[in-house]
Design a protein around this motif. Structure first.
Motif, mmCIF file in Angstrom:
data_model
loop_
_atom_site.group_PDB
_atom_site.id
_atom_site.type_symbol
_atom_site.label_atom_id
_atom_site.label_comp_id
_atom_site.label_asym_id
_atom_site.label_seq_id
_atom_site.Cartn_x
_atom_site.Cartn_y
_atom_site.Cartn_z
ATOM 1 N N LEU A 71 0.860 -1.177 0.000
ATOM 2 C CA LEU A 71 0.000 0.000 0.000
ATOM 3 C C LEU A 71 0.897 1.228 0.000
ATOM 4 C CD1 LEU A 71 -2.893 -0.801 2.524
ATOM 5 C CD2 LEU A 71 -3.006 -0.708 0.029
ATOM 6 N N ALA A 128 -4.439 -0.955 7.937
ATOM 7 C CA ALA A 128 -4.661 -1.599 6.648
ATOM 8 C C ALA A 128 -5.218 -2.998 6.849
ATOM 9 C CB ALA A 128 -3.359 -1.673 5.858
ATOM 10 N N GLY A 134 -6.774 -2.578 0.876
ATOM 11 C CA GLY A 134 -7.140 -1.229 1.268
ATOM 12 C C GLY A 134 -7.057 -1.017 2.764
#
Length: 616
Positions: A71, A128, A134
Protein backbone atom coordinates in the motif's frame (compact mmCIF):
# COMPACT_ATOMS: atom_id res chain seq x y z
CA UNK A 1 1.90 -49.23 0.81
CA UNK A 2 1.55 -51.23 -2.37
CA UNK A 3 -1.51 -53.41 -2.52
CA UNK A 4 -1.99 -56.40 -4.83
CA UNK A 5 -5.55 -56.16 -6.03
CA UNK A 6 -6.88 -59.54 -7.11
CA UNK A 7 -9.80 -58.78 -9.38
CA UNK A 8 -12.54 -61.25 -10.04
CA UNK A 9 -13.79 -60.19 -13.45
CA UNK A 10 -17.13 -61.32 -14.78
CA UNK A 11 -17.91 -61.84 -18.44
CA UNK A 12 -20.77 -59.36 -18.46
CA UNK A 13 -20.47 -56.03 -20.28
CA UNK A 14 -20.42 -54.17 -17.00
CA UNK A 15 -17.14 -55.76 -16.01
CA UNK A 16 -15.84 -56.63 -12.56
CA UNK A 17 -16.36 -54.87 -9.26
CA UNK A 18 -14.18 -54.20 -6.25
CA UNK A 19 -15.63 -53.27 -2.87
CA UNK A 20 -13.19 -50.99 -1.07
CA UNK A 21 -14.89 -51.28 2.34
CA UNK A 22 -11.84 -53.15 3.62
CA UNK A 23 -9.22 -50.72 2.38
CA UNK A 24 -6.52 -49.64 4.81
CA UNK A 25 -7.46 -45.99 4.60
CA UNK A 26 -10.91 -46.46 6.08
CA UNK A 27 -14.38 -47.45 5.01
CA UNK A 28 -17.82 -46.17 4.44
CA UNK A 29 -18.86 -47.45 1.01
CA UNK A 30 -22.21 -49.15 0.45
CA UNK A 31 -21.75 -49.77 -3.28
CA UNK A 32 -21.13 -53.51 -2.94
CA UNK A 33 -22.61 -54.84 -6.18
CA UNK A 34 -20.50 -55.05 -9.30
CA UNK A 35 -23.01 -53.04 -11.30
CA UNK A 36 -23.14 -50.31 -8.66
CA UNK A 37 -19.38 -50.11 -8.52
CA UNK A 38 -19.10 -49.52 -12.24
CA UNK A 39 -22.19 -47.40 -12.82
CA UNK A 40 -22.78 -45.30 -9.72
CA UNK A 41 -21.23 -41.81 -9.73
CA UNK A 42 -20.33 -42.35 -6.08
CA UNK A 43 -19.73 -39.68 -3.47
CA UNK A 44 -16.78 -38.35 -1.57
CA UNK A 45 -16.47 -38.99 2.14
CA UNK A 46 -14.00 -38.74 4.98
CA UNK A 47 -11.31 -40.92 6.53
CA UNK A 48 -9.22 -40.47 9.70
CA UNK A 49 -6.26 -38.15 9.27
CA UNK A 50 -3.20 -37.19 11.30
CA UNK A 51 -2.21 -33.61 12.19
CA UNK A 52 1.29 -35.02 12.76
CA UNK A 53 1.76 -35.41 9.01
CA UNK A 54 4.67 -32.98 8.62
CA UNK A 55 8.10 -32.75 7.05
CA UNK A 56 11.15 -30.87 8.24
CA UNK A 57 11.43 -27.24 7.18
CA UNK A 58 13.91 -26.62 4.43
CA UNK A 59 14.49 -23.11 3.21
CA UNK A 60 15.27 -23.15 -0.51
CA UNK A 61 18.88 -22.78 -1.55
CA UNK A 62 18.00 -19.82 -3.75
CA UNK A 63 15.01 -18.34 -1.96
CA UNK A 64 12.85 -15.65 -3.42
CA UNK A 65 11.41 -12.94 -1.21
CA UNK A 66 8.09 -12.20 -2.86
CA UNK A 67 6.05 -9.01 -2.53
CA UNK A 68 2.63 -10.18 -1.32
CA UNK A 69 1.07 -6.73 -1.30
CA UNK A 70 1.96 -3.10 -0.98
CA UNK A 71 0.00 0.00 0.00
CA UNK A 72 1.71 3.16 -1.19
CA UNK A 73 -1.21 5.52 -1.75
CA UNK A 74 -3.85 6.42 0.80
CA UNK A 75 -7.07 8.29 1.28
CA UNK A 76 -7.95 10.51 3.02
CA UNK A 77 -4.91 12.79 2.98
CA UNK A 78 -3.15 11.12 0.02
CA UNK A 79 -0.06 13.28 0.53
CA UNK A 80 0.60 11.44 3.80
CA UNK A 81 2.16 8.34 2.26
CA UNK A 82 5.55 7.96 3.97
CA UNK A 83 6.28 5.56 6.87
CA UNK A 84 9.29 5.70 9.20
CA UNK A 85 8.21 3.66 12.23
CA UNK A 86 7.73 0.04 13.25
CA UNK A 87 4.33 -1.17 11.99
CA UNK A 88 2.15 -3.28 14.26
CA UNK A 89 0.11 -6.40 13.49
CA UNK A 90 -3.03 -6.96 15.58
CA UNK A 91 -6.60 -8.28 15.02
CA UNK A 92 -9.07 -5.41 14.84
CA UNK A 93 -12.05 -7.12 13.19
CA UNK A 94 -14.33 -10.06 13.98
CA UNK A 95 -14.10 -12.04 10.75
CA UNK A 96 -15.09 -15.45 12.15
CA UNK A 97 -18.22 -14.13 13.85
CA UNK A 98 -17.38 -15.23 17.39
CA UNK A 99 -17.84 -11.72 18.76
CA UNK A 100 -14.19 -11.07 19.63
CA UNK A 101 -10.82 -10.61 17.95
CA UNK A 102 -8.48 -13.58 17.89
CA UNK A 103 -6.55 -16.13 15.81
CA UNK A 104 -9.61 -16.90 13.67
CA UNK A 105 -9.66 -13.33 12.35
CA UNK A 106 -7.54 -11.40 9.91
CA UNK A 107 -4.87 -9.26 11.53
CA UNK A 108 -4.56 -5.63 10.52
CA UNK A 109 -1.37 -3.64 9.95
CA UNK A 110 -1.35 -0.41 11.98
CA UNK A 111 1.07 2.41 11.16
CA UNK A 112 1.63 6.17 11.01
CA UNK A 113 2.14 8.14 7.79
CA UNK A 114 3.65 11.55 7.17
CA UNK A 115 3.84 13.87 4.18
CA UNK A 116 6.88 14.66 2.05
CA UNK A 117 10.03 15.24 4.11
CA UNK A 118 8.24 16.35 7.28
CA UNK A 119 8.67 13.61 9.87
CA UNK A 120 8.53 16.10 12.74
CA UNK A 121 4.75 16.10 13.16
CA UNK A 122 1.38 15.89 11.42
CA UNK A 123 1.37 12.08 11.42
CA UNK A 124 -1.82 10.17 10.61
CA UNK A 125 -2.68 6.82 12.22
CA UNK A 126 -3.95 4.24 9.73
CA UNK A 127 -4.92 0.56 9.77
CA UNK A 128 -4.66 -1.60 6.65
CA UNK A 129 -6.57 -4.78 5.94
CA UNK A 130 -4.44 -7.89 6.32
CA UNK A 131 -5.25 -8.97 2.76
CA UNK A 132 -3.86 -5.72 1.38
CA UNK A 133 -7.14 -4.69 -0.24
CA UNK A 134 -7.14 -1.23 1.27
CA UNK A 135 -7.48 0.53 4.58
CA UNK A 136 -9.76 -0.38 7.46
CA UNK A 137 -9.64 3.21 8.65
CA UNK A 138 -7.61 6.39 9.01
CA UNK A 139 -7.89 9.02 11.70
CA UNK A 140 -7.17 12.26 9.87
CA UNK A 141 -8.73 14.48 12.54
CA UNK A 142 -6.38 17.41 12.99
CA UNK A 143 -6.66 17.14 16.77
CA UNK A 144 -5.28 13.57 16.73
CA UNK A 145 -2.09 14.01 14.73
CA UNK A 146 1.00 12.06 15.76
CA UNK A 147 4.78 12.17 15.87
CA UNK A 148 5.54 10.12 12.73
CA UNK A 149 8.82 8.46 13.77
CA UNK A 150 7.65 7.53 17.28
CA UNK A 151 6.52 4.00 18.02
CA UNK A 152 2.98 2.87 18.80
CA UNK A 153 1.61 0.02 20.93
CA UNK A 154 -1.60 -2.03 20.74
CA UNK A 155 -3.43 -3.98 23.42
CA UNK A 156 -6.61 -4.09 25.47
CA UNK A 157 -5.98 -1.31 27.97
CA UNK A 158 -9.58 -0.92 29.22
CA UNK A 159 -10.80 -4.51 29.46
CA UNK A 160 -13.44 -4.27 26.75
CA UNK A 161 -12.06 -7.26 24.85
CA UNK A 162 -10.69 -5.21 21.95
CA UNK A 163 -7.19 -3.81 21.43
CA UNK A 164 -6.66 -0.08 21.62
CA UNK A 165 -3.72 1.75 20.04
CA UNK A 166 -1.48 4.05 22.10
CA UNK A 167 0.67 6.59 20.25
CA UNK A 168 2.70 9.77 20.73
CA UNK A 169 1.07 13.04 19.71
CA UNK A 170 2.89 15.72 17.77
CA UNK A 171 2.77 17.90 20.91
CA UNK A 172 4.44 15.21 23.08
CA UNK A 173 1.43 13.63 24.79
CA UNK A 174 0.11 10.09 24.83
CA UNK A 175 -2.94 9.49 22.66
CA UNK A 176 -5.17 6.42 22.77
CA UNK A 177 -7.38 5.25 19.90
CA UNK A 178 -10.20 2.70 19.87
CA UNK A 179 -9.89 -0.37 17.63
CA UNK A 180 -12.00 1.43 15.01
CA UNK A 181 -9.54 4.35 14.88
CA UNK A 182 -11.63 6.85 16.81
CA UNK A 183 -9.89 8.96 19.42
CA UNK A 184 -10.22 7.72 23.02
CA UNK A 185 -8.16 10.01 25.29
CA UNK A 186 -5.21 12.38 25.44
CA UNK A 187 -2.84 12.47 28.41
CA UNK A 188 -2.58 15.74 30.29
CA UNK A 189 1.02 15.16 31.35
CA UNK A 190 3.71 15.71 28.70
CA UNK A 191 6.14 12.95 27.84
CA UNK A 192 9.82 12.94 28.75
CA UNK A 193 10.78 12.71 25.06
CA UNK A 194 8.98 12.91 21.76
CA UNK A 195 10.17 9.97 19.66
CA UNK A 196 10.23 6.86 21.80
CA UNK A 197 7.65 4.10 21.98
CA UNK A 198 5.09 3.14 24.62
CA UNK A 199 5.06 -0.33 26.19
CA UNK A 200 1.93 -1.95 27.62
CA UNK A 201 2.05 -4.18 30.72
CA UNK A 202 0.15 -5.12 33.86
CA UNK A 203 2.85 -4.08 36.31
CA UNK A 204 0.95 -4.93 39.49
CA UNK A 205 -0.71 -8.12 38.24
CA UNK A 206 -4.07 -6.66 39.23
CA UNK A 207 -5.76 -6.85 35.85
CA UNK A 208 -5.21 -3.15 35.18
CA UNK A 209 -2.90 -2.29 32.29
CA UNK A 210 -0.22 0.36 32.64
CA UNK A 211 1.45 2.30 29.83
CA UNK A 212 5.20 2.78 30.23
CA UNK A 213 6.96 5.51 28.30
CA UNK A 214 10.60 6.05 29.20
CA UNK A 215 10.66 6.41 32.98
CA UNK A 216 6.98 7.40 33.13
CA UNK A 217 4.11 5.11 34.15
CA UNK A 218 0.57 5.98 33.05
CA UNK A 219 -2.63 4.11 33.85
CA UNK A 220 -4.94 2.75 31.16
CA UNK A 221 -6.81 6.03 31.09
CA UNK A 222 -3.74 8.16 30.36
CA UNK A 223 -3.20 9.52 33.88
CA UNK A 224 0.47 9.82 34.90
CA UNK A 225 0.86 7.71 38.06
CA UNK A 226 4.62 7.65 38.60
CA UNK A 227 7.93 8.78 37.15
CA UNK A 228 11.43 7.49 37.80
CA UNK A 229 14.37 9.79 38.37
CA UNK A 230 17.08 8.14 36.28
CA UNK A 231 17.33 6.64 32.78
CA UNK A 232 14.57 6.35 30.20
CA UNK A 233 15.89 3.45 28.13
CA UNK A 234 17.42 5.72 25.45
CA UNK A 235 20.88 5.65 23.95
CA UNK A 236 22.58 8.83 25.28
CA UNK A 237 23.52 9.66 21.70
CA UNK A 238 19.78 9.85 20.90
CA UNK A 239 17.88 10.70 24.11
CA UNK A 240 14.73 11.54 22.18
CA UNK A 241 14.08 7.79 21.64
CA UNK A 242 13.29 6.17 25.04
CA UNK A 243 12.60 2.42 24.61
CA UNK A 244 12.24 0.71 28.02
CA UNK A 245 11.40 -2.99 28.46
CA UNK A 246 8.97 -4.40 31.03
CA UNK A 247 9.67 -7.88 32.47
CA UNK A 248 9.89 -9.73 35.76
CA UNK A 249 13.68 -9.73 35.78
CA UNK A 250 14.26 -11.31 39.20
CA UNK A 251 11.43 -13.86 39.10
CA UNK A 252 9.55 -12.54 42.13
CA UNK A 253 6.22 -12.46 40.30
CA UNK A 254 6.18 -8.66 39.86
CA UNK A 255 7.19 -6.93 36.66
CA UNK A 256 9.65 -4.04 36.57
CA UNK A 257 10.54 -1.26 34.14
CA UNK A 258 14.04 -1.81 32.75
CA UNK A 259 16.19 1.09 31.52
CA UNK A 260 19.91 1.33 30.88
CA UNK A 261 21.04 2.33 34.36
CA UNK A 262 18.12 1.57 36.67
CA UNK A 263 15.09 -0.61 37.38
CA UNK A 264 11.81 0.98 38.46
CA UNK A 265 8.91 -0.58 40.31
CA UNK A 266 5.26 0.17 39.56
CA UNK A 267 5.43 3.26 41.78
CA UNK A 268 8.41 4.69 39.88
CA UNK A 269 10.84 3.93 42.68
CA UNK A 270 14.34 2.81 41.74
CA UNK A 271 15.01 -0.75 42.86
CA UNK A 272 18.57 0.17 42.01
CA UNK A 273 20.48 2.84 40.14
CA UNK A 274 24.05 1.95 39.21
CA UNK A 275 25.25 5.43 38.24
CA UNK A 276 26.11 4.30 34.71
CA UNK A 277 25.01 5.60 31.36
CA UNK A 278 21.51 4.99 30.08
CA UNK A 279 21.01 3.05 26.86
CA UNK A 280 18.74 0.99 24.63
CA UNK A 281 18.00 -2.23 26.55
CA UNK A 282 17.33 -5.89 25.99
CA UNK A 283 16.76 -8.81 28.35
CA UNK A 284 17.68 -12.50 28.46
CA UNK A 285 19.19 -15.21 30.63
CA UNK A 286 22.87 -14.89 29.77
CA UNK A 287 24.31 -16.88 32.68
CA UNK A 288 21.90 -19.81 32.95
CA UNK A 289 20.60 -18.88 36.41
CA UNK A 290 16.93 -18.77 35.29
CA UNK A 291 16.82 -15.03 36.02
CA UNK A 292 17.19 -12.27 33.51
CA UNK A 293 20.13 -10.02 32.71
CA UNK A 294 20.09 -6.67 30.95
CA UNK A 295 21.72 -5.85 27.62
CA UNK A 296 22.62 -2.17 27.21
CA UNK A 297 23.57 -0.47 23.94
CA UNK A 298 25.06 2.91 24.79
CA UNK A 299 27.11 5.27 22.60
CA UNK A 300 28.62 2.64 20.30
CA UNK A 301 29.21 0.10 23.11
CA UNK A 302 27.52 -3.05 24.36
CA UNK A 303 27.45 -4.38 27.92
CA UNK A 304 25.50 -6.85 30.07
CA UNK A 305 24.25 -6.04 33.58
CA UNK A 306 23.30 -8.56 36.23
CA UNK A 307 19.90 -8.46 37.92
CA UNK A 308 21.36 -6.13 40.55
CA UNK A 309 22.82 -3.66 38.05
CA UNK A 310 26.47 -4.76 38.18
CA UNK A 311 28.31 -4.94 34.86
CA UNK A 312 29.13 -8.60 34.27
CA UNK A 313 30.30 -8.46 30.64
CA UNK A 314 31.73 -5.66 28.57
CA UNK A 315 31.53 -2.98 27.63
CA UNK A 316 32.73 -3.86 24.15
CA UNK A 317 32.78 -1.58 21.13
CA UNK A 318 30.22 -2.22 18.43
CA UNK A 319 31.34 -3.17 14.95
CA UNK A 320 32.05 0.03 12.99
CA UNK A 321 31.12 3.49 14.23
CA UNK A 322 27.78 5.08 15.03
CA UNK A 323 25.46 5.04 18.02
CA UNK A 324 24.01 1.53 17.98
CA UNK A 325 20.35 0.59 17.77
CA UNK A 326 18.00 -1.19 20.18
CA UNK A 327 19.14 -4.80 20.67
CA UNK A 328 17.30 -7.93 19.54
CA UNK A 329 17.76 -10.98 21.78
CA UNK A 330 17.23 -14.52 20.47
CA UNK A 331 18.96 -17.86 20.14
CA UNK A 332 20.52 -17.20 16.76
CA UNK A 333 22.94 -20.15 16.61
CA UNK A 334 20.76 -22.90 18.10
CA UNK A 335 22.97 -23.53 21.14
CA UNK A 336 20.19 -22.95 23.66
CA UNK A 337 21.68 -19.64 24.84
CA UNK A 338 20.71 -16.10 23.83
CA UNK A 339 22.68 -13.95 21.43
CA UNK A 340 22.35 -10.23 20.72
CA UNK A 341 21.76 -8.54 17.38
CA UNK A 342 22.65 -4.85 17.05
CA UNK A 343 22.67 -2.52 14.04
CA UNK A 344 25.16 0.29 13.62
CA UNK A 345 26.04 2.76 10.90
CA UNK A 346 27.58 0.40 8.36
CA UNK A 347 27.33 -3.10 9.87
CA UNK A 348 24.84 -5.40 11.54
CA UNK A 349 26.44 -7.80 14.01
CA UNK A 350 25.35 -10.71 16.19
CA UNK A 351 27.23 -10.97 19.48
CA UNK A 352 27.54 -14.27 21.31
CA UNK A 353 26.64 -14.76 24.96
CA UNK A 354 30.17 -13.67 25.98
CA UNK A 355 29.92 -10.57 23.71
CA UNK A 356 32.37 -11.94 21.16
CA UNK A 357 31.28 -11.30 17.57
CA UNK A 358 29.50 -14.30 16.11
CA UNK A 359 29.28 -12.65 12.68
CA UNK A 360 28.73 -9.26 11.06
CA UNK A 361 27.41 -8.09 7.70
CA UNK A 362 27.86 -4.82 5.86
CA UNK A 363 24.79 -2.59 5.72
CA UNK A 364 23.99 1.08 5.14
CA UNK A 365 22.38 3.16 7.88
CA UNK A 366 24.11 6.52 7.60
CA UNK A 367 20.86 8.37 8.28
CA UNK A 368 20.61 7.34 11.94
CA UNK A 369 22.77 4.30 12.92
CA UNK A 370 20.09 3.37 15.49
CA UNK A 371 17.75 1.05 13.57
CA UNK A 372 16.22 -1.95 15.27
CA UNK A 373 15.73 -5.52 14.04
CA UNK A 374 13.56 -8.56 14.68
CA UNK A 375 14.06 -12.32 14.85
CA UNK A 376 12.13 -15.38 13.75
CA UNK A 377 12.96 -19.07 13.30
CA UNK A 378 11.73 -19.32 9.71
CA UNK A 379 12.75 -22.94 9.21
CA UNK A 380 11.85 -24.19 12.69
CA UNK A 381 15.32 -25.62 13.37
CA UNK A 382 15.84 -23.97 16.75
CA UNK A 383 18.09 -21.18 15.45
CA UNK A 384 16.41 -17.85 14.70
CA UNK A 385 17.12 -15.75 11.65
CA UNK A 386 17.67 -11.99 11.73
CA UNK A 387 15.24 -9.66 9.94
CA UNK A 388 16.58 -6.18 9.26
CA UNK A 389 15.96 -3.22 6.96
CA UNK A 390 18.53 -0.50 6.32
CA UNK A 391 18.26 2.47 3.97
CA UNK A 392 17.96 0.29 0.85
CA UNK A 393 17.20 -3.37 1.49
CA UNK A 394 15.25 -5.83 3.60
CA UNK A 395 17.51 -8.61 4.81
CA UNK A 396 17.01 -12.05 6.33
CA UNK A 397 20.27 -13.55 7.58
CA UNK A 398 20.97 -17.04 8.84
CA UNK A 399 21.41 -16.68 12.59
CA UNK A 400 24.30 -19.13 12.78
CA UNK A 401 26.42 -17.84 9.94
CA UNK A 402 25.09 -14.51 8.71
CA UNK A 403 24.56 -15.97 5.24
CA UNK A 404 21.88 -14.22 3.23
CA UNK A 405 18.65 -16.21 3.36
CA UNK A 406 16.46 -13.60 1.70
CA UNK A 407 17.07 -10.16 0.30
CA UNK A 408 14.29 -7.83 -0.78
CA UNK A 409 15.48 -4.85 -2.77
CA UNK A 410 13.24 -1.85 -3.40
CA UNK A 411 12.85 -0.72 0.20
CA UNK A 412 13.99 2.78 1.12
CA UNK A 413 14.13 4.67 4.38
CA UNK A 414 15.65 7.64 6.09
CA UNK A 415 15.88 5.52 9.19
CA UNK A 416 15.26 6.03 12.87
CA UNK A 417 14.64 3.14 15.31
CA UNK A 418 12.13 1.27 13.14
CA UNK A 419 12.43 -2.35 12.00
CA UNK A 420 10.43 -4.97 10.01
CA UNK A 421 8.16 -7.32 11.95
CA UNK A 422 7.19 -10.96 11.38
CA UNK A 423 3.60 -12.14 11.92
CA UNK A 424 0.81 -13.94 10.12
CA UNK A 425 -1.96 -11.84 8.59
CA UNK A 426 -4.53 -14.39 7.37
CA UNK A 427 -6.22 -16.79 9.81
CA UNK A 428 -4.05 -19.93 9.80
CA UNK A 429 -1.99 -18.25 7.09
CA UNK A 430 1.77 -18.23 6.57
CA UNK A 431 4.07 -15.68 8.21
CA UNK A 432 4.92 -12.44 6.48
CA UNK A 433 7.48 -9.70 6.90
CA UNK A 434 5.84 -6.28 7.26
CA UNK A 435 8.04 -3.25 6.62
CA UNK A 436 7.45 0.48 6.47
CA UNK A 437 9.26 2.57 3.86
CA UNK A 438 9.82 6.18 2.89
CA UNK A 439 11.65 8.10 0.19
CA UNK A 440 13.17 10.62 2.58
CA UNK A 441 16.74 10.19 1.30
CA UNK A 442 16.56 7.82 -1.67
CA UNK A 443 14.11 6.49 -4.24
CA UNK A 444 12.27 3.27 -3.54
CA UNK A 445 9.16 1.99 -1.82
CA UNK A 446 6.94 4.11 0.36
CA UNK A 447 4.09 3.10 2.66
CA UNK A 448 3.68 -0.51 3.80
CA UNK A 449 5.05 -3.59 2.04
CA UNK A 450 4.32 -7.21 2.96
CA UNK A 451 6.89 -9.82 1.92
CA UNK A 452 6.88 -13.61 2.15
CA UNK A 453 8.73 -16.66 0.92
CA UNK A 454 7.45 -17.41 -2.59
CA UNK A 455 6.97 -21.05 -1.59
CA UNK A 456 5.15 -20.10 1.65
CA UNK A 457 7.33 -22.64 3.46
CA UNK A 458 8.05 -20.57 6.56
CA UNK A 459 7.19 -21.93 9.99
CA UNK A 460 3.78 -20.76 11.25
CA UNK A 461 3.56 -17.95 13.77
CA UNK A 462 1.06 -15.72 15.55
CA UNK A 463 -1.03 -12.84 14.23
CA UNK A 464 0.30 -10.24 16.67
CA UNK A 465 3.26 -7.87 16.92
CA UNK A 466 2.08 -5.15 19.22
CA UNK A 467 4.89 -2.83 20.34
CA UNK A 468 8.48 -1.83 19.68
CA UNK A 469 9.75 -3.70 22.77
CA UNK A 470 7.85 -6.81 21.66
CA UNK A 471 7.93 -9.86 23.92
CA UNK A 472 5.97 -12.83 22.51
CA UNK A 473 4.98 -13.94 26.00
CA UNK A 474 3.49 -10.59 26.97
CA UNK A 475 0.54 -10.40 24.55
CA UNK A 476 -2.41 -12.73 23.97
CA UNK A 477 -3.74 -13.61 20.52
CA UNK A 478 -6.74 -11.31 21.04
CA UNK A 479 -4.62 -8.35 22.13
CA UNK A 480 -5.12 -8.96 25.84
CA UNK A 481 -2.30 -8.08 28.25
CA UNK A 482 -1.58 -11.01 30.64
CA UNK A 483 -1.26 -10.14 34.34
CA UNK A 484 1.41 -12.78 34.99
CA UNK A 485 3.14 -13.56 31.70
CA UNK A 486 5.87 -16.13 31.31
CA UNK A 487 9.22 -14.48 31.00
CA UNK A 488 10.57 -15.05 27.50
CA UNK A 489 13.88 -16.63 28.50
CA UNK A 490 12.00 -19.24 30.59
CA UNK A 491 10.24 -20.58 27.48
CA UNK A 492 13.01 -20.27 24.93
CA UNK A 493 11.97 -16.91 23.52
CA UNK A 494 13.65 -13.53 23.18
CA UNK A 495 13.03 -9.83 22.70
CA UNK A 496 11.74 -8.50 19.37
CA UNK A 497 11.21 -12.10 18.31
CA UNK A 498 7.98 -13.85 17.32
CA UNK A 499 7.55 -17.52 18.06
CA UNK A 500 6.77 -20.66 16.10
CA UNK A 501 3.34 -21.78 17.28
CA UNK A 502 2.77 -25.35 16.09
CA UNK A 503 4.59 -28.64 16.04
CA UNK A 504 7.92 -28.46 14.19
CA UNK A 505 7.80 -29.09 10.50
CA UNK A 506 5.68 -28.16 7.52
CA UNK A 507 2.13 -29.56 7.59
CA UNK A 508 1.71 -31.71 4.48
CA UNK A 509 -0.80 -34.04 2.84
CA UNK A 510 -0.43 -37.84 2.72
CA UNK A 511 -1.97 -39.01 -0.52
CA UNK A 512 -2.88 -42.59 -1.42
CA UNK A 513 -5.00 -44.29 -4.03
CA UNK A 514 -7.75 -46.84 -3.41
CA UNK A 515 -9.24 -49.33 -5.91
CA UNK A 516 -12.93 -48.98 -6.63
CA UNK A 517 -13.70 -51.07 -9.69
CA UNK A 518 -12.32 -52.41 -12.97
CA UNK A 519 -15.00 -52.27 -15.65
CA UNK A 520 -14.99 -53.86 -19.09
CA UNK A 521 -17.76 -51.80 -20.67
CA UNK A 522 -15.24 -49.85 -22.76
CA UNK A 523 -13.75 -52.97 -24.34
CA UNK A 524 -12.30 -53.92 -26.71
CA UNK A 525 -10.26 -50.69 -26.90
CA UNK A 526 -10.10 -49.73 -23.22
CA UNK A 527 -10.55 -50.99 -19.71
CA UNK A 528 -12.20 -48.51 -17.39
CA UNK A 529 -10.43 -48.38 -14.05
CA UNK A 530 -12.22 -46.58 -11.24
CA UNK A 531 -9.99 -45.16 -8.48
CA UNK A 532 -10.47 -43.03 -5.42
CA UNK A 533 -7.92 -40.67 -3.92
CA UNK A 534 -7.43 -40.56 -0.17
CA UNK A 535 -5.66 -37.93 1.95
CA UNK A 536 -4.76 -38.91 5.53
CA UNK A 537 -2.68 -35.75 6.07
CA UNK A 538 -3.28 -32.01 5.81
CA UNK A 539 -5.13 -30.49 2.86
CA UNK A 540 -3.69 -30.98 -0.62
CA UNK A 541 -3.78 -28.72 -3.65
CA UNK A 542 -4.59 -29.92 -7.18
CA UNK A 543 -3.09 -33.26 -8.20
CA UNK A 544 -3.89 -36.20 -10.48
CA UNK A 545 -4.49 -39.94 -10.32
CA UNK A 546 -2.61 -41.90 -12.96
CA UNK A 547 -2.05 -45.41 -14.26
CA UNK A 548 1.19 -46.84 -15.61
CA UNK A 549 2.04 -50.29 -16.97
CA UNK A 550 5.06 -52.59 -16.77
CA UNK A 551 6.11 -51.48 -20.23
CA UNK A 552 4.73 -47.94 -19.87
CA UNK A 553 6.44 -46.04 -17.00
CA UNK A 554 4.72 -42.82 -18.01
CA UNK A 555 1.04 -42.30 -17.39
CA UNK A 556 -1.26 -44.01 -19.91
CA UNK A 557 -4.37 -42.55 -18.28
CA UNK A 558 -4.97 -39.72 -15.79
CA UNK A 559 -7.80 -38.14 -13.84
CA UNK A 560 -7.33 -34.61 -12.52
CA UNK A 561 -8.52 -33.46 -9.11
CA UNK A 562 -8.38 -29.68 -9.70
CA UNK A 563 -9.82 -28.86 -6.28
CA UNK A 564 -7.30 -30.98 -4.44
CA UNK A 565 -8.41 -32.97 -1.41
CA UNK A 566 -9.13 -31.77 2.10
CA UNK A 567 -7.55 -33.20 5.22
CA UNK A 568 -9.11 -36.61 5.82
CA UNK A 569 -10.85 -36.55 2.45
CA UNK A 570 -11.71 -39.41 0.09
CA UNK A 571 -12.68 -38.42 -3.42
CA UNK A 572 -15.59 -39.68 -5.46
CA UNK A 573 -14.62 -42.44 -7.92
CA UNK A 574 -12.51 -41.21 -10.82
CA UNK A 575 -12.66 -42.99 -14.20
CA UNK A 576 -9.43 -43.69 -16.09
CA UNK A 577 -9.58 -45.31 -19.55
CA UNK A 578 -6.58 -47.62 -19.87
CA UNK A 579 -5.65 -49.07 -23.28
CA UNK A 580 -6.70 -52.71 -23.28
CA UNK A 581 -3.21 -53.89 -24.24
CA UNK A 582 -1.71 -52.17 -21.19
CA UNK A 583 -4.43 -53.43 -18.84
CA UNK A 584 -3.84 -57.02 -19.96
CA UNK A 585 -0.26 -56.86 -18.65
CA UNK A 586 -1.14 -55.48 -15.22
CA UNK A 587 -1.23 -51.89 -14.01
CA UNK A 588 0.03 -49.59 -11.25
CA UNK A 589 -2.30 -46.88 -10.00
CA UNK A 590 -0.78 -43.68 -8.60
CA UNK A 591 -1.76 -40.63 -6.60
CA UNK A 592 0.52 -37.72 -7.54
CA UNK A 593 2.77 -39.55 -9.98
CA UNK A 594 6.11 -37.76 -10.06
CA UNK A 595 5.76 -36.41 -6.50
CA UNK A 596 4.61 -32.93 -7.44
CA UNK A 597 3.08 -32.48 -3.98
CA UNK A 598 5.25 -32.57 -0.86
CA UNK A 599 3.99 -35.31 1.48
CA UNK A 600 4.96 -36.71 4.87
CA UNK A 601 5.04 -40.20 3.33
CA UNK A 602 6.03 -40.41 -0.32
CA UNK A 603 6.10 -44.24 -0.28
CA UNK A 604 2.39 -44.99 -0.16
CA UNK A 605 1.20 -43.37 -3.36
CA UNK A 606 0.68 -46.46 -5.51
CA UNK A 607 -1.13 -49.80 -5.69
CA UNK A 608 -0.70 -52.71 -8.07
CA UNK A 609 -3.73 -53.84 -10.07
CA UNK A 610 -3.86 -57.33 -11.53
CA UNK A 611 -4.18 -57.79 -15.32
CA UNK A 612 -7.62 -57.09 -16.76
CA UNK A 613 -8.39 -58.79 -20.10
CA UNK A 614 -11.21 -57.82 -22.41
CA UNK A 615 -13.43 -60.81 -23.34
CA UNK A 616 -13.23 -62.05 -26.93
Amino acid sequence: MRWLLALLLCGCPQGGGVDDDDSAAGAGDDDDSESALCDSPGTSDEVPWSPACRVAFQLPEEPVLEQVWQLSSFSPEPGHDQVMMTPLVVPLTDDDGDGAPGPGDWSAVVFVTFAGLDFNGDGILRAARGDGLGLLWSNDDRDWRLQPDAGIAAGDIDGDGWPEIVAVSEDQRLLAFEHDGSGKWRSAAPLVADRGAPALADLNGDGQVEIVYGNQIFDGGGILRAQGQHGTGANPSRPEFPLPVVVDLDGNGVQEVIVGNAIYDAAGGALWFNGGQDGFVGVGDFDGDAGGEIVVVSEDTLRILDTNGLVVRGPVSLIADGSGGPPTVADFDGDGEPEIGVANRAFYAVYDTDLSVLWSRETRDYSSSITGSSAFDFDGDGASEVVYADERDVWVWDGRTGDVVHQGSGHASGTQVEYPVVARLAPNGPPAIVVGSNTLITAGWNGITVLADAGRSWAPTRGVWTQHAFLPTHIDDDGGIPAFPDQPWAVGQGLRQNRVVTAPGVPTPDLAVEPHAVCLDACPEFVRVRLRAVNTGHGAGPFALAITGPEHPDAVATAQLPQGLSAGGRSAPQDLLVPAGVAALGMTAWADLGDQILECDEGNNSITIAPAVCPE
